[in-house]
Design a protein around this motif. Structure first.
Motif, mmCIF file in Angstrom:
data_model
loop_
_atom_site.group_PDB
_atom_site.id
_atom_site.type_symbol
_atom_site.label_atom_id
_atom_site.label_comp_id
_atom_site.label_asym_id
_atom_site.label_seq_id
_atom_site.Cartn_x
_atom_site.Cartn_y
_atom_site.Cartn_z
ATOM 1 N N ARG A 117 0.711 -1.192 -0.035
ATOM 2 C CA ARG A 117 0.023 0.152 0.136
ATOM 3 C C ARG A 117 0.874 1.360 0.051
ATOM 4 N N GLU A 118 1.881 1.114 0.569
ATOM 5 C CA GLU A 118 3.088 2.278 0.739
ATOM 6 C C GLU A 118 3.854 2.619 -0.632
ATOM 7 N N GLY A 119 3.471 1.669 -1.643
ATOM 8 C CA GLY A 119 4.174 1.802 -2.912
ATOM 9 C C GLY A 119 5.163 0.971 -3.362
ATOM 10 N N LEU A 120 5.853 0.191 -2.514
ATOM 11 C CA LEU A 120 6.615 -0.794 -2.731
ATOM 12 C C LEU A 120 6.568 -1.690 -3.833
ATOM 13 N N GLY A 121 7.368 -1.906 -4.830
ATOM 14 C CA GLY A 121 7.202 -2.997 -5.745
ATOM 15 C C GLY A 121 7.605 -4.351 -5.351
ATOM 16 N N GLY A 122 7.227 -5.566 -6.143
ATOM 17 C CA GLY A 122 7.480 -6.722 -5.735
ATOM 18 C C GLY A 122 8.713 -7.236 -5.303
ATOM 19 N N ARG A 123 9.792 -6.413 -6.070
ATOM 20 C CA ARG A 123 11.329 -6.779 -5.770
ATOM 21 C C ARG A 123 11.894 -6.182 -4.508
ATOM 22 N N SER A 124 11.347 -5.147 -4.199
ATOM 23 C CA SER A 124 11.609 -4.261 -2.842
ATOM 24 C C SER A 124 11.136 -5.303 -1.854
ATOM 25 N N ILE A 125 9.733 -5.654 -1.915
ATOM 26 C CA ILE A 125 9.064 -6.461 -0.823
ATOM 27 C C ILE A 125 9.803 -7.639 -0.786
ATOM 28 N N ALA A 126 10.250 -8.243 -1.877
ATOM 29 C CA ALA A 126 10.928 -9.453 -1.757
ATOM 30 C C ALA A 126 12.150 -9.556 -0.909
ATOM 31 N N ARG A 127 13.163 -8.180 -1.191
ATOM 32 C CA ARG A 127 14.254 -7.974 -0.367
ATOM 33 C C ARG A 127 13.712 -7.951 0.865
ATOM 34 N N HIS A 128 12.868 -7.428 1.262
ATOM 35 C CA HIS A 128 12.516 -7.011 2.825
ATOM 36 C C HIS A 128 11.980 -8.596 3.314
ATOM 37 N N LEU A 129 11.469 -9.462 2.631
ATOM 38 C CA LEU A 129 11.319 -10.707 3.178
ATOM 39 C C LEU A 129 12.565 -11.623 3.437
ATOM 40 N N SER A 130 13.344 -11.495 2.360
ATOM 41 C CA SER A 130 14.675 -12.218 2.399
ATOM 42 C C SER A 130 15.574 -11.711 3.674
ATOM 43 N N SER A 131 15.263 -10.314 3.872
ATOM 44 C CA SER A 131 16.086 -9.803 5.161
ATOM 45 C C SER A 131 15.497 -10.536 6.573
ATOM 46 N N SER A 132 14.093 -10.716 6.377
ATOM 47 C CA SER A 132 13.214 -11.224 7.584
ATOM 48 C C SER A 132 13.957 -12.538 7.746
ATOM 49 N N ARG A 133 13.873 -13.501 6.474
ATOM 50 C CA ARG A 133 13.895 -14.935 6.726
ATOM 51 C C ARG A 133 15.482 -15.085 7.188
ATOM 52 N N ARG A 134 16.289 -14.307 6.797
ATOM 53 C CA ARG A 134 17.829 -14.332 6.882
ATOM 54 C C ARG A 134 18.017 -14.102 8.646
ATOM 55 N N PHE A 135 17.199 -13.012 9.010
ATOM 56 C CA PHE A 135 17.206 -12.660 10.323
ATOM 57 C C PHE A 135 16.787 -13.638 11.273
ATOM 58 N N TYR A 136 15.590 -14.433 11.026
ATOM 59 C CA TYR A 136 15.025 -15.321 11.713
ATOM 60 C C TYR A 136 15.827 -16.661 11.826
ATOM 61 N N GLN A 137 16.692 -16.875 10.699
ATOM 62 C CA GLN A 137 17.575 -18.020 10.851
ATOM 63 C C GLN A 137 18.469 -17.868 12.071
ATOM 64 N N PHE A 138 19.069 -16.624 12.028
ATOM 65 C CA PHE A 138 19.902 -16.085 12.984
ATOM 66 C C PHE A 138 19.135 -16.290 14.485
ATOM 67 N N LEU A 139 17.956 -15.954 14.653
ATOM 68 C CA LEU A 139 17.235 -15.920 15.915
ATOM 69 C C LEU A 139 16.813 -17.439 16.284
ATOM 70 N N LEU A 140 16.840 -18.207 15.381
ATOM 71 C CA LEU A 140 16.445 -19.671 15.595
ATOM 72 C C LEU A 140 17.816 -20.267 16.341
ATOM 73 N N ARG A 141 18.870 -19.758 15.596
ATOM 74 C CA ARG A 141 20.244 -20.342 16.154
ATOM 75 C C ARG A 141 20.575 -19.897 17.586
ATOM 76 N N GLU A 142 20.149 -18.598 17.958
ATOM 77 C CA GLU A 142 20.559 -17.931 19.038
ATOM 78 C C GLU A 142 19.159 -18.378 20.264
ATOM 79 N N ARG A 143 18.443 -19.262 19.613
ATOM 80 C CA ARG A 143 17.221 -19.516 20.585
ATOM 81 C C ARG A 143 16.261 -18.453 20.971
ATOM 82 N N LEU A 144 16.186 -17.455 20.098
ATOM 83 C CA LEU A 144 15.414 -16.161 20.287
ATOM 84 C C LEU A 144 14.002 -16.257 19.607
#
Length: 313
Positions: free
Chosen positions: A66-93
């Motif tokens: 809704r804020e105007g981000l395109g599919g490619r930019s949103i995909a990058r945001h999701l990729s950042s989140s997936r990578r971040f949660y991999q780290f959180l799982l490793r750290e048991r957070l």
């Protein structure tokens, strides 16, 4: 925002920088994406990463759209989140990765803008008016000659170029080094620039391209100088560094048809990235087809042909 949201982001960025050895630019990109998500979560009254669900992230994706981000930019945001949660799982957070099965909305694939050969020849054949324009011409010749990224050009040092061998050594994405050929026009421009550089740069400075003050020229300054050059030399479209790289790739592919070679020259890890340059128009393909295939040349009737056909009937 509470430490429960910001603290793990800081730990993740330190992990990327120290253990994964990602560049500062990559780390900054992750930091921006995750801080934006954290701010949205805090506004949504969620203060811990382990409480975030897939439903929450889907609502976040809808907000970004809704804020105007395109599919490619949103995909990058999701990729950042997936990578971040991999780290959180490793750290048991966290106990799961809520971003795993979420896909970004599709957006039309944008073809890169390229300049045609005649326009680039007109721009690069223009005579420089002062020492800084001699430098600028050398930069633009190198970018078009070897298909350099803006960051690769800005990072060149004096020992990166071998004029005798006609080669240049660049450090690309992921700190991968590659050796590229340099054309005669770019070598001539380099020969004209080096004596002028000596008068600007102090002895310890190793940067190939320096500013008026003698320090390494920044990426932003290179962008501004190319835009200025295009206006001054009569370009019919706004010039930017990636256009020179796109034009290099497109013109190489049109002439050679060798997608794998263009991939190597550009430093693409995946050939799918290079395939965007296969957007040759049908008229060009049809012309090559007609000129190359001895039994496929299509007969184009002129007025006499039509008269002959009519009389035969």
């Amino acid at each position: 925002m509470p430490p429960g949201l910001t603290g793990p982001i800081d730990d993740f960025i330190r992990h990327l920088a120290s253990e994964k050895r990602h560049s500062p630019r990559t780390c900054d990109s992750y930091q921006r994406d995750l801080t934006r998500l954290a701010a949205w979560l805090w506004h949504d009254q969620c203060g811990e990463w382990r409480k975030v669900s897939s439903h929450d992230l889907r609502r976040y994706v809808a907000t970004l759209s809704r804020e105007g981000l395109g599919g490619r930019s949103i995909a990058r945001h999701l990729s950042s989140s997936r990578r971040f949660y991999q780290f959180l799982l490793r750290e048991r957070l966290a106990t799961d990765n809520p971003a795993l099965d979420i896909r970004a909305p599709k957006s039309g694939r944008r073809l890169p803008k390229v300049a045609d050969v005649d326009q680039l020849s007109h721009l690069l054949d223009a005579s420089p008016d002062d020492p800084l324009e001699v430098r600028d011409l050398c930069m633009f010749e190198l970018m078009y000659s070897s298909g350099l990224r803006l960051s690769e050009l800005a990072g060149l040092n004096l020992d990166s170029v071998d004029p005798k061998g006609g080669e240049i050594r660049v450090l690309g994405k992921g700190s991968k080094e590659r050796i590229l050929p340099v054309g005669s026009k770019a070598l001539a421009a380099l020969k004209a620039w080096l004596p002028l550089r000596t008068a600007l740069a102090p002895e310890p400075e190793q940067a190939l391209f320096v500013s008026r003050r003698g320090d390494r020229l920044s990426r932003r300054s290179i962008q501004a100088r190319l835009s200025r050059w295009g206006v001054a030399k009569g370009a019919d479209q706004k010039m930017h560094p990636h256009m020179l790289r796109h034009s290099f790739a497109s013109h190489m592919l049109e002439s050679s048809g060798d997608l794998r070679a263009v991939q190597e020259l550009l430093g693409h890890a995946d050939i799918a990235t290079t395939q965007v340059y296969t957007h040759l128009d049908f008229q060009h393909l049809a012309r090559v087809y007609d000129q190359s295939h001895p039994r496929a040349r299509r007969h184009q009737y002129d007025g006499n042909d039509r008269n002959e056909k009519n009389s035969a009937e």
